[in-house]
Design a protein around this motif. Structure first.
Motif, PDB file in Angstrom:
ATOM      1  N   GLY A 415     -51.574  61.149  -3.903  1.00 36.59           N
ATOM      2  CA  GLY A 415     -51.938  62.549  -3.773  1.00 36.59           C
ATOM      3  C   GLY A 415     -50.697  63.428  -3.873  1.00 36.59           C
ATOM      4  N   PRO A 416     -50.862  64.725  -3.625  1.00 36.88           N
ATOM      5  CA  PRO A 416     -49.741  65.648  -3.787  1.00 36.88           C
ATOM      6  C   PRO A 416     -48.675  65.484  -2.698  1.00 36.88           C
ATOM      7  CG  PRO A 416     -51.640  66.792  -2.883  1.00 36.88           C
ATOM      8  CD  PRO A 416     -52.117  65.419  -3.247  1.00 36.88           C
ATOM      9  N   VAL A 417     -47.434  65.759  -3.078  1.00 36.49           N
ATOM     10  CA  VAL A 417     -46.344  65.840  -2.104  1.00 36.49           C
ATOM     11  C   VAL A 417     -46.439  67.208  -1.430  1.00 36.49           C
ATOM     12  CG1 VAL A 417     -43.847  65.850  -1.755  1.00 36.49           C
ATOM     13  CG2 VAL A 417     -44.868  64.344  -3.477  1.00 36.49           C
ATOM     14  N   GLN A 418     -46.460  67.213  -0.108  1.00 37.03           N
ATOM     15  CA  GLN A 418     -46.599  68.470   0.626  1.00 37.03           C
ATOM     16  C   GLN A 418     -45.233  68.906   1.170  1.00 37.03           C
ATOM     17  OE1 GLN A 418     -49.516  67.483   3.589  1.00 37.03           O
ATOM     18  NE2 GLN A 418     -51.253  67.880   2.209  1.00 37.03           N
ATOM     19  N   ALA A 419     -44.861  70.136   0.857  1.00 36.36           N
ATOM     20  CA  ALA A 419     -43.601  70.710   1.344  1.00 36.36           C
ATOM     21  C   ALA A 419     -43.936  71.937   2.178  1.00 36.36           C
ATOM     22  CB  ALA A 419     -42.700  71.091   0.178  1.00 36.36           C
ATOM     23  N   HIS A 420     -43.564  71.893   3.466  1.00 36.62           N
ATOM     24  CA  HIS A 420     -43.873  72.979   4.397  1.00 36.62           C
ATOM     25  C   HIS A 420     -42.578  73.721   4.769  1.00 36.62           C
ATOM     26  CE1 HIS A 420     -47.950  71.372   5.026  1.00 36.62           C
ATOM     27  NE2 HIS A 420     -47.357  70.177   5.021  1.00 36.62           N
ATOM     28  N   LEU A 421     -42.528  75.013   4.456  1.00 38.50           N
ATOM     29  CA  LEU A 421     -41.389  75.851   4.843  1.00 38.50           C
ATOM     30  C   LEU A 421     -41.779  76.689   6.049  1.00 38.50           C
ATOM     31  CD1 LEU A 421     -39.925  77.206   1.470  1.00 38.50           C
ATOM     32  CD2 LEU A 421     -38.704  75.871   3.198  1.00 38.50           C
TER      33      LEU A 421
END
Length: 488
Positions: A415-421
Protein backbone atom coordinates in the motif's frame (compact mmCIF):
# COMPACT_ATOMS: atom_id res chain seq x y z
CA UNK A 1 3.22 68.01 56.79
CA UNK A 2 -0.20 66.80 55.69
CA UNK A 3 0.65 67.82 52.13
CA UNK A 4 3.91 65.83 52.39
CA UNK A 5 3.16 62.91 54.71
CA UNK A 6 6.40 61.09 53.83
CA UNK A 7 8.73 64.10 53.84
CA UNK A 8 10.94 62.77 56.64
CA UNK A 9 11.51 59.39 54.95
CA UNK A 10 12.11 61.03 51.56
CA UNK A 11 14.49 63.61 53.04
CA UNK A 12 16.66 60.97 54.71
CA UNK A 13 16.61 58.79 51.59
CA UNK A 14 17.68 61.75 49.43
CA UNK A 15 20.79 62.25 51.59
CA UNK A 16 21.76 58.60 51.12
CA UNK A 17 21.22 58.75 47.34
CA UNK A 18 23.21 62.00 47.15
CA UNK A 19 26.16 60.40 48.94
CA UNK A 20 26.00 57.38 46.62
CA UNK A 21 25.66 59.57 43.52
CA UNK A 22 28.59 61.97 44.06
CA UNK A 23 31.49 59.55 43.51
CA UNK A 24 29.64 57.73 40.71
CA UNK A 25 28.80 60.95 38.84
CA UNK A 26 32.40 62.13 39.05
CA UNK A 27 33.87 58.70 38.27
CA UNK A 28 31.69 58.11 35.20
CA UNK A 29 32.56 61.57 33.84
CA UNK A 30 36.31 61.11 34.27
CA UNK A 31 36.15 57.61 32.73
CA UNK A 32 34.15 59.03 29.79
CA UNK A 33 36.88 61.55 29.01
CA UNK A 34 34.91 64.68 29.95
CA UNK A 35 35.23 67.19 32.84
CA UNK A 36 34.09 65.82 36.20
CA UNK A 37 31.49 68.56 36.59
CA UNK A 38 29.54 67.29 33.58
CA UNK A 39 28.78 64.11 35.50
CA UNK A 40 27.32 66.21 38.31
CA UNK A 41 25.28 68.23 35.79
CA UNK A 42 23.70 65.03 34.48
CA UNK A 43 22.96 63.91 38.03
CA UNK A 44 21.35 67.27 38.78
CA UNK A 45 19.17 67.06 35.66
CA UNK A 46 18.26 63.48 36.60
CA UNK A 47 16.94 64.76 39.91
CA UNK A 48 15.39 68.10 39.03
CA UNK A 49 13.97 67.30 35.55
CA UNK A 50 13.43 63.54 35.21
CA UNK A 51 12.77 63.31 38.96
CA UNK A 52 9.61 65.42 38.85
CA UNK A 53 8.08 63.65 35.85
CA UNK A 54 5.70 60.66 35.97
CA UNK A 55 6.82 57.17 35.06
CA UNK A 56 8.68 55.35 37.82
CA UNK A 57 8.30 56.98 41.21
CA UNK A 58 11.38 55.65 43.01
CA UNK A 59 14.11 54.97 40.45
CA UNK A 60 16.89 57.56 40.23
CA UNK A 61 18.52 58.77 37.02
CA UNK A 62 22.00 60.08 36.28
CA UNK A 63 25.21 59.24 34.41
CA UNK A 64 25.68 55.46 34.26
CA UNK A 65 28.67 53.17 33.99
CA UNK A 66 26.79 51.28 31.28
CA UNK A 67 27.21 54.19 28.84
CA UNK A 68 30.82 55.00 29.74
CA UNK A 69 32.33 53.03 26.88
CA UNK A 70 29.96 54.48 24.29
CA UNK A 71 30.46 58.06 25.51
CA UNK A 72 34.24 57.67 25.53
CA UNK A 73 34.17 56.40 21.95
CA UNK A 74 31.89 59.28 20.89
CA UNK A 75 34.08 61.90 22.57
CA UNK A 76 37.22 60.39 21.05
CA UNK A 77 35.74 60.36 17.54
CA UNK A 78 33.61 63.51 17.46
CA UNK A 79 34.89 65.66 20.35
CA UNK A 80 33.37 66.96 23.58
CA UNK A 81 31.73 69.85 21.77
CA UNK A 82 29.62 67.49 19.68
CA UNK A 83 28.54 65.38 22.67
CA UNK A 84 25.73 67.80 23.54
CA UNK A 85 24.22 67.56 20.06
CA UNK A 86 24.37 63.75 20.13
CA UNK A 87 22.69 63.55 23.54
CA UNK A 88 20.07 66.15 22.54
CA UNK A 89 18.96 64.23 19.44
CA UNK A 90 19.03 60.94 21.34
CA UNK A 91 16.73 62.53 23.93
CA UNK A 92 14.34 63.65 21.20
CA UNK A 93 14.32 60.06 19.88
CA UNK A 94 13.36 58.85 23.35
CA UNK A 95 10.58 61.42 23.58
CA UNK A 96 9.21 60.27 20.23
CA UNK A 97 9.35 56.60 21.30
CA UNK A 98 7.51 57.44 24.50
CA UNK A 99 4.81 59.47 22.75
CA UNK A 100 4.26 56.71 20.18
CA UNK A 101 3.95 54.02 22.86
CA UNK A 102 7.17 52.17 22.05
CA UNK A 103 8.39 52.16 25.65
CA UNK A 104 6.51 49.04 26.67
CA UNK A 105 8.00 47.12 23.74
CA UNK A 106 11.45 47.30 25.29
CA UNK A 107 10.23 44.62 27.68
CA UNK A 108 10.23 42.27 24.69
CA UNK A 109 14.02 42.54 24.24
CA UNK A 110 15.74 39.29 25.17
CA UNK A 111 17.11 39.45 28.70
CA UNK A 112 20.14 37.53 27.44
CA UNK A 113 20.98 40.37 25.04
CA UNK A 114 20.70 42.96 27.80
CA UNK A 115 22.78 40.87 30.22
CA UNK A 116 25.32 40.28 27.44
CA UNK A 117 25.44 44.01 26.77
CA UNK A 118 26.11 44.76 30.43
CA UNK A 119 28.70 41.97 30.60
CA UNK A 120 30.59 43.32 27.59
CA UNK A 121 30.46 46.85 28.96
CA UNK A 122 31.71 45.60 32.33
CA UNK A 123 34.69 43.84 30.75
CA UNK A 124 35.70 46.92 28.75
CA UNK A 125 35.27 49.19 31.79
CA UNK A 126 37.42 46.94 34.00
CA UNK A 127 40.18 46.66 31.41
CA UNK A 128 40.18 50.40 30.64
CA UNK A 129 40.10 51.54 34.26
CA UNK A 130 43.05 49.35 35.23
CA UNK A 131 45.14 51.56 32.94
CA UNK A 132 43.63 54.66 34.57
CA UNK A 133 44.40 53.27 38.02
CA UNK A 134 48.05 52.88 37.00
CA UNK A 135 48.18 56.34 35.45
CA UNK A 136 48.68 54.88 31.97
CA UNK A 137 46.95 55.60 28.66
CA UNK A 138 44.58 52.82 27.61
CA UNK A 139 44.40 51.49 24.03
CA UNK A 140 41.30 52.60 22.15
CA UNK A 141 39.75 49.21 21.33
CA UNK A 142 38.30 46.69 23.75
CA UNK A 143 40.54 43.92 22.43
CA UNK A 144 43.53 46.25 22.69
CA UNK A 145 42.73 47.08 26.30
CA UNK A 146 42.56 43.43 27.32
CA UNK A 147 45.53 42.28 25.22
CA UNK A 148 47.69 45.12 26.54
CA UNK A 149 47.15 44.42 30.24
CA UNK A 150 50.26 42.19 30.72
CA UNK A 151 52.45 44.89 29.20
CA UNK A 152 50.74 47.56 31.31
CA UNK A 153 51.44 45.65 34.52
CA UNK A 154 55.06 45.18 33.44
CA UNK A 155 55.40 48.93 32.85
CA UNK A 156 53.76 49.70 36.21
CA UNK A 157 56.21 47.49 38.11
CA UNK A 158 59.07 49.65 36.92
CA UNK A 159 57.51 52.96 37.98
CA UNK A 160 57.12 54.27 41.54
CA UNK A 161 54.36 56.64 40.47
CA UNK A 162 52.41 53.87 38.73
CA UNK A 163 52.73 51.55 41.75
CA UNK A 164 51.49 54.29 44.09
CA UNK A 165 48.57 54.98 41.76
CA UNK A 166 47.72 51.27 41.53
CA UNK A 167 47.84 51.00 45.31
CA UNK A 168 45.25 53.77 45.64
CA UNK A 169 43.00 52.09 43.07
CA UNK A 170 43.33 48.63 44.61
CA UNK A 171 42.75 50.06 48.08
CA UNK A 172 39.57 51.75 46.86
CA UNK A 173 38.21 48.45 45.53
CA UNK A 174 39.16 46.68 48.78
CA UNK A 175 37.35 49.27 50.91
CA UNK A 176 34.17 49.02 48.80
CA UNK A 177 34.18 45.21 49.00
CA UNK A 178 34.99 45.00 52.73
CA UNK A 179 32.66 47.86 53.70
CA UNK A 180 29.66 45.54 53.47
CA UNK A 181 31.11 43.38 56.26
CA UNK A 182 31.29 46.24 58.78
CA UNK A 183 28.60 46.96 61.41
CA UNK A 184 25.32 48.38 60.16
CA UNK A 185 25.92 51.76 61.83
CA UNK A 186 29.14 52.20 59.83
CA UNK A 187 27.49 51.04 56.62
CA UNK A 188 25.06 53.96 56.81
CA UNK A 189 27.84 55.79 54.93
CA UNK A 190 27.96 54.44 51.33
CA UNK A 191 31.03 52.32 50.67
CA UNK A 192 32.02 54.17 47.48
CA UNK A 193 31.97 57.53 49.27
CA UNK A 194 33.97 56.15 52.19
CA UNK A 195 36.52 54.67 49.78
CA UNK A 196 36.98 58.00 47.97
CA UNK A 197 37.36 59.92 51.23
CA UNK A 198 39.91 57.42 52.61
CA UNK A 199 41.85 57.41 49.32
CA UNK A 200 41.92 61.23 49.30
CA UNK A 201 43.14 61.37 52.89
CA UNK A 202 45.81 58.73 52.22
CA UNK A 203 47.07 60.50 49.10
CA UNK A 204 47.33 63.83 50.96
CA UNK A 205 48.80 62.41 54.16
CA UNK A 206 51.45 60.34 52.38
CA UNK A 207 52.02 62.95 49.65
CA UNK A 208 51.61 60.29 46.99
CA UNK A 209 52.46 61.19 43.37
CA UNK A 210 49.01 60.44 41.95
CA UNK A 211 46.86 62.41 39.52
CA UNK A 212 43.80 64.21 40.88
CA UNK A 213 40.58 65.37 39.23
CA UNK A 214 40.87 68.49 37.09
CA UNK A 215 38.32 71.12 38.06
CA UNK A 216 36.95 73.73 35.66
CA UNK A 217 33.94 74.99 37.62
CA UNK A 218 30.27 74.30 36.94
CA UNK A 219 29.68 77.34 34.74
CA UNK A 220 32.92 76.72 32.89
CA UNK A 221 31.85 73.32 31.56
CA UNK A 222 28.18 73.96 30.81
CA UNK A 223 27.78 75.16 27.25
CA UNK A 224 25.00 75.01 24.70
CA UNK A 225 25.77 72.99 21.55
CA UNK A 226 26.98 75.45 18.92
CA UNK A 227 26.56 75.53 15.17
CA UNK A 228 29.57 73.23 14.79
CA UNK A 229 27.94 70.56 16.96
CA UNK A 230 24.78 70.57 14.88
CA UNK A 231 26.82 70.72 11.70
CA UNK A 232 28.53 67.49 12.72
CA UNK A 233 25.12 65.81 12.67
CA UNK A 234 25.40 65.78 8.90
CA UNK A 235 28.01 63.03 9.20
CA UNK A 236 26.41 59.63 8.52
CA UNK A 237 28.69 57.94 11.09
CA UNK A 238 27.32 60.03 13.94
CA UNK A 239 23.77 58.70 13.53
CA UNK A 240 24.79 55.20 14.54
CA UNK A 241 26.09 56.69 17.79
CA UNK A 242 22.85 58.64 18.31
CA UNK A 243 20.69 55.57 17.79
CA UNK A 244 22.95 53.57 20.10
CA UNK A 245 22.63 56.23 22.82
CA UNK A 246 18.84 56.29 22.53
CA UNK A 247 18.29 52.52 22.40
CA UNK A 248 20.83 51.48 25.02
CA UNK A 249 19.89 54.25 27.46
CA UNK A 250 16.20 53.37 27.03
CA UNK A 251 16.75 49.64 27.47
CA UNK A 252 18.90 50.12 30.56
CA UNK A 253 16.39 52.54 32.10
CA UNK A 254 13.33 50.37 31.49
CA UNK A 255 15.03 47.18 32.67
CA UNK A 256 16.12 49.09 35.76
CA UNK A 257 12.51 50.17 36.28
CA UNK A 258 11.36 46.55 36.17
CA UNK A 259 14.00 45.63 38.75
CA UNK A 260 13.08 48.54 41.04
CA UNK A 261 9.39 47.60 40.86
CA UNK A 262 10.32 44.27 42.45
CA UNK A 263 11.90 46.08 45.40
CA UNK A 264 8.84 47.98 46.65
CA UNK A 265 5.05 47.78 46.90
CA UNK A 266 4.31 51.28 45.61
CA UNK A 267 2.95 52.36 42.22
CA UNK A 268 4.24 50.36 39.24
CA UNK A 269 6.23 51.92 36.42
CA UNK A 270 4.34 53.32 33.45
CA UNK A 271 6.87 52.51 30.76
CA UNK A 272 5.88 55.00 28.09
CA UNK A 273 5.76 57.81 30.67
CA UNK A 274 9.18 56.76 31.95
CA UNK A 275 10.51 56.81 28.38
CA UNK A 276 9.24 60.39 28.03
CA UNK A 277 10.84 61.34 31.36
CA UNK A 278 14.19 59.88 30.27
CA UNK A 279 13.90 61.63 26.91
CA UNK A 280 13.17 64.97 28.57
CA UNK A 281 16.18 64.53 30.84
CA UNK A 282 18.52 63.66 27.99
CA UNK A 283 17.20 66.56 25.91
CA UNK A 284 18.09 68.96 28.73
CA UNK A 285 21.46 67.25 29.25
CA UNK A 286 22.15 67.71 25.54
CA UNK A 287 21.29 71.41 25.71
CA UNK A 288 23.78 71.76 28.58
CA UNK A 289 26.48 69.74 26.81
CA UNK A 290 26.45 67.11 29.57
CA UNK A 291 26.64 63.32 29.69
CA UNK A 292 23.65 61.17 28.71
CA UNK A 293 21.56 59.75 31.52
CA UNK A 294 19.83 56.51 32.30
CA UNK A 295 18.04 55.20 35.33
CA UNK A 296 20.73 53.68 37.55
CA UNK A 297 19.96 50.55 39.55
CA UNK A 298 22.63 51.27 42.21
CA UNK A 299 21.16 54.65 43.13
CA UNK A 300 17.60 53.42 42.70
CA UNK A 301 18.02 50.43 45.00
CA UNK A 302 19.76 52.67 47.56
CA UNK A 303 16.77 55.01 47.35
CA UNK A 304 14.29 52.20 48.04
CA UNK A 305 16.37 50.62 50.79
CA UNK A 306 16.77 54.01 52.50
CA UNK A 307 12.99 54.21 52.91
CA UNK A 308 11.94 56.57 50.11
CA UNK A 309 8.20 56.70 49.59
CA UNK A 310 7.68 59.25 46.80
CA UNK A 311 9.57 60.96 43.99
CA UNK A 312 10.48 63.79 46.41
CA UNK A 313 13.61 61.86 47.44
CA UNK A 314 15.09 61.82 43.95
CA UNK A 315 14.23 65.50 43.40
CA UNK A 316 15.93 66.44 46.69
CA UNK A 317 19.02 64.43 45.76
CA UNK A 318 19.29 66.64 42.66
CA UNK A 319 19.10 69.72 44.89
CA UNK A 320 21.95 68.43 47.07
CA UNK A 321 24.06 67.69 43.97
CA UNK A 322 23.47 71.25 42.74
CA UNK A 323 24.46 72.76 46.08
CA UNK A 324 27.58 70.58 46.22
CA UNK A 325 28.64 71.45 42.66
CA UNK A 326 28.06 75.17 43.28
CA UNK A 327 29.50 75.50 46.80
CA UNK A 328 32.29 72.89 46.98
CA UNK A 329 33.81 72.49 43.51
CA UNK A 330 37.33 72.69 44.97
CA UNK A 331 36.68 69.44 46.86
CA UNK A 332 36.72 67.62 43.52
CA UNK A 333 40.31 68.68 42.89
CA UNK A 334 41.45 66.66 45.92
CA UNK A 335 40.06 63.33 44.65
CA UNK A 336 42.70 60.96 43.24
CA UNK A 337 41.88 59.71 39.74
CA UNK A 338 42.89 56.10 40.62
CA UNK A 339 40.26 56.12 43.38
CA UNK A 340 37.59 56.89 40.80
CA UNK A 341 39.07 54.19 38.57
CA UNK A 342 38.70 51.75 41.48
CA UNK A 343 35.02 52.68 41.82
CA UNK A 344 34.49 52.02 38.10
CA UNK A 345 36.37 48.69 38.25
CA UNK A 346 34.01 47.58 41.02
CA UNK A 347 30.99 48.89 39.08
CA UNK A 348 32.18 47.03 35.97
CA UNK A 349 32.57 43.81 37.96
CA UNK A 350 28.99 44.15 39.21
CA UNK A 351 27.79 44.39 35.60
CA UNK A 352 29.08 40.90 34.77
CA UNK A 353 26.15 38.48 35.41
CA UNK A 354 28.08 35.44 36.66
CA UNK A 355 25.06 33.81 38.29
CA UNK A 356 22.82 34.36 35.26
CA UNK A 357 25.40 32.81 32.92
CA UNK A 358 25.63 29.74 35.17
CA UNK A 359 21.84 29.38 35.46
CA UNK A 360 21.32 29.81 31.72
CA UNK A 361 24.01 27.27 30.88
CA UNK A 362 22.28 24.66 33.00
CA UNK A 363 18.78 25.26 31.64
CA UNK A 364 18.93 27.31 28.42
CA UNK A 365 22.26 26.95 26.65
CA UNK A 366 21.05 28.82 23.59
CA UNK A 367 20.33 31.89 25.73
CA UNK A 368 23.70 31.52 27.46
CA UNK A 369 25.38 31.46 24.04
CA UNK A 370 23.57 34.66 23.02
CA UNK A 371 24.72 36.35 26.22
CA UNK A 372 28.36 35.35 25.72
CA UNK A 373 28.43 36.20 21.99
CA UNK A 374 26.89 39.62 22.68
CA UNK A 375 29.51 40.34 25.35
CA UNK A 376 32.41 39.15 23.19
CA UNK A 377 31.12 41.13 20.19
CA UNK A 378 31.01 44.34 22.25
CA UNK A 379 34.60 43.78 23.38
CA UNK A 380 35.81 42.80 19.90
CA UNK A 381 33.89 45.34 17.78
CA UNK A 382 31.98 48.06 19.60
CA UNK A 383 28.87 48.63 21.70
CA UNK A 384 26.30 49.28 18.98
CA UNK A 385 27.30 46.52 16.60
CA UNK A 386 27.71 44.07 19.49
CA UNK A 387 24.12 44.67 20.61
CA UNK A 388 22.87 44.31 17.03
CA UNK A 389 24.67 40.97 16.76
CA UNK A 390 23.02 39.83 19.98
CA UNK A 391 19.57 40.92 18.81
CA UNK A 392 20.07 39.15 15.47
CA UNK A 393 21.07 35.93 17.23
CA UNK A 394 18.04 36.21 19.49
CA UNK A 395 15.71 36.56 16.49
CA UNK A 396 17.33 33.62 14.70
CA UNK A 397 17.07 31.44 17.81
CA UNK A 398 13.40 32.33 18.27
CA UNK A 399 12.64 31.61 14.61
CA UNK A 400 14.48 28.28 14.80
CA UNK A 401 12.64 27.21 17.95
CA UNK A 402 9.32 28.29 16.45
CA UNK A 403 9.91 26.03 13.44
CA UNK A 404 9.86 22.71 15.28
CA UNK A 405 8.62 20.07 12.90
CA UNK A 406 8.30 16.30 12.98
CA UNK A 407 8.17 13.98 9.97
CA UNK A 408 6.87 10.49 10.68
CA UNK A 409 7.12 7.82 7.94
CA UNK A 410 4.78 4.82 8.12
CA UNK A 411 5.59 2.00 5.68
CA UNK A 412 3.55 -1.18 6.16
CA UNK A 413 5.31 -2.94 3.29
CA UNK A 414 2.30 -2.79 1.03
CA UNK A 415 0.00 0.00 0.00
CA UNK A 416 1.00 3.66 0.07
CA UNK A 417 3.87 5.04 2.14
CA UNK A 418 2.37 7.46 4.66
CA UNK A 419 4.30 10.60 5.60
CA UNK A 420 2.87 12.68 8.45
CA UNK A 421 4.15 16.24 9.03
CA UNK A 422 3.33 17.98 12.31
CA UNK A 423 4.45 21.20 13.99
CA UNK A 424 5.51 24.36 12.16
CA UNK A 425 6.78 24.08 8.60
CA UNK A 426 8.96 27.12 7.82
CA UNK A 427 11.75 27.76 5.34
CA UNK A 428 14.31 27.21 8.12
CA UNK A 429 13.49 23.49 8.24
CA UNK A 430 12.73 23.07 4.53
CA UNK A 431 16.05 21.41 3.57
CA UNK A 432 15.57 18.75 6.25
CA UNK A 433 11.98 18.07 5.15
CA UNK A 434 12.90 17.75 1.48
CA UNK A 435 15.88 15.48 2.19
CA UNK A 436 13.59 13.05 4.03
CA UNK A 437 10.87 13.14 1.37
CA UNK A 438 13.27 12.70 -1.52
CA UNK A 439 14.61 9.56 0.14
CA UNK A 440 11.18 7.86 -0.14
CA UNK A 441 10.87 5.09 -2.75
CA UNK A 442 9.66 6.40 -6.10
CA UNK A 443 7.97 3.15 -7.11
CA UNK A 444 5.40 3.35 -4.32
CA UNK A 445 2.41 5.66 -3.86
CA UNK A 446 2.91 8.29 -1.15
CA UNK A 447 0.32 9.98 1.05
CA UNK A 448 1.71 13.22 2.49
CA UNK A 449 -0.51 14.21 5.42
CA UNK A 450 -0.22 17.88 6.35
CA UNK A 451 -3.18 17.97 8.73
CA UNK A 452 -0.90 18.01 11.79
CA UNK A 453 0.79 21.26 10.83
CA UNK A 454 0.07 24.36 12.90
CA UNK A 455 1.76 26.61 10.40
CA UNK A 456 2.77 26.15 6.75
CA UNK A 457 4.53 29.12 5.19
CA UNK A 458 4.43 29.93 1.50
CA UNK A 459 7.97 28.70 0.82
CA UNK A 460 7.22 25.29 2.31
CA UNK A 461 3.85 24.99 0.59
CA UNK A 462 5.39 25.72 -2.82
CA UNK A 463 8.34 23.39 -2.23
CA UNK A 464 6.11 20.49 -1.11
CA UNK A 465 3.82 20.87 -4.08
CA UNK A 466 6.86 20.96 -6.42
CA UNK A 467 8.25 17.83 -4.77
CA UNK A 468 4.89 16.06 -5.21
CA UNK A 469 4.85 16.96 -8.91
CA UNK A 470 8.43 15.75 -9.43
CA UNK A 471 7.81 12.50 -7.53
CA UNK A 472 4.67 11.79 -9.55
CA UNK A 473 6.41 12.56 -12.83
CA UNK A 474 9.53 10.45 -12.16
CA UNK A 475 7.95 7.60 -10.21
CA UNK A 476 5.36 5.04 -11.22
CA UNK A 477 2.87 6.14 -8.56
CA UNK A 478 1.53 9.62 -7.75
CA UNK A 479 1.76 11.55 -4.48
CA UNK A 480 -1.45 12.26 -2.62
CA UNK A 481 -1.43 15.46 -0.55
CA UNK A 482 -3.83 15.27 2.39
CA UNK A 483 -5.33 18.52 3.72
CA UNK A 484 -2.70 20.73 2.19
CA UNK A 485 -4.80 23.82 2.85
CA UNK A 486 -5.50 23.09 6.52
CA UNK A 487 -2.70 25.33 7.87
CA UNK A 488 -2.00 28.77 6.51
Amino acid sequence: MRAFPHLRQDFLASIVVFLVAVPLCVGVAVASGVPAELGLVTGIVGGLVTGVMPGSSLQVSGPAAGLTVLVFEAVSEFGVGTLGGIVLVAGLFQLAMGFFGIGRWFRAISVSVVEGMLCGIGLVIIAGQIYAAAGLTAPKTGIGKIAGLPGAFADALGSTEALASLAIGAGTVAVIVLWKKLPKAVRSVPGALAAVVLATVAALALDLPVATVKVEGLLGVVQLPGADAFGDLAQPAIWGTIVAFALIASAESLFSAAAVDRLHDGPRTRYDKEMIAQGAGNTVCGLLGALPMTAVIVRSSANVQAGARTKASRVLHGVWLLLFAAALPAALALIPVPALAGILVHAGWKLIPFRQISDLWRGHRGEALILVVTAVSIVAVNMFEGVLIGLALSVVKTAWEASHIRLEIVDKGSGPVQAHLSGNATFLRLPRILDSLEALPQDRPVELDLSGLHHLDHACRTALESWAERHSAVGTEPVKLVKVTTAA
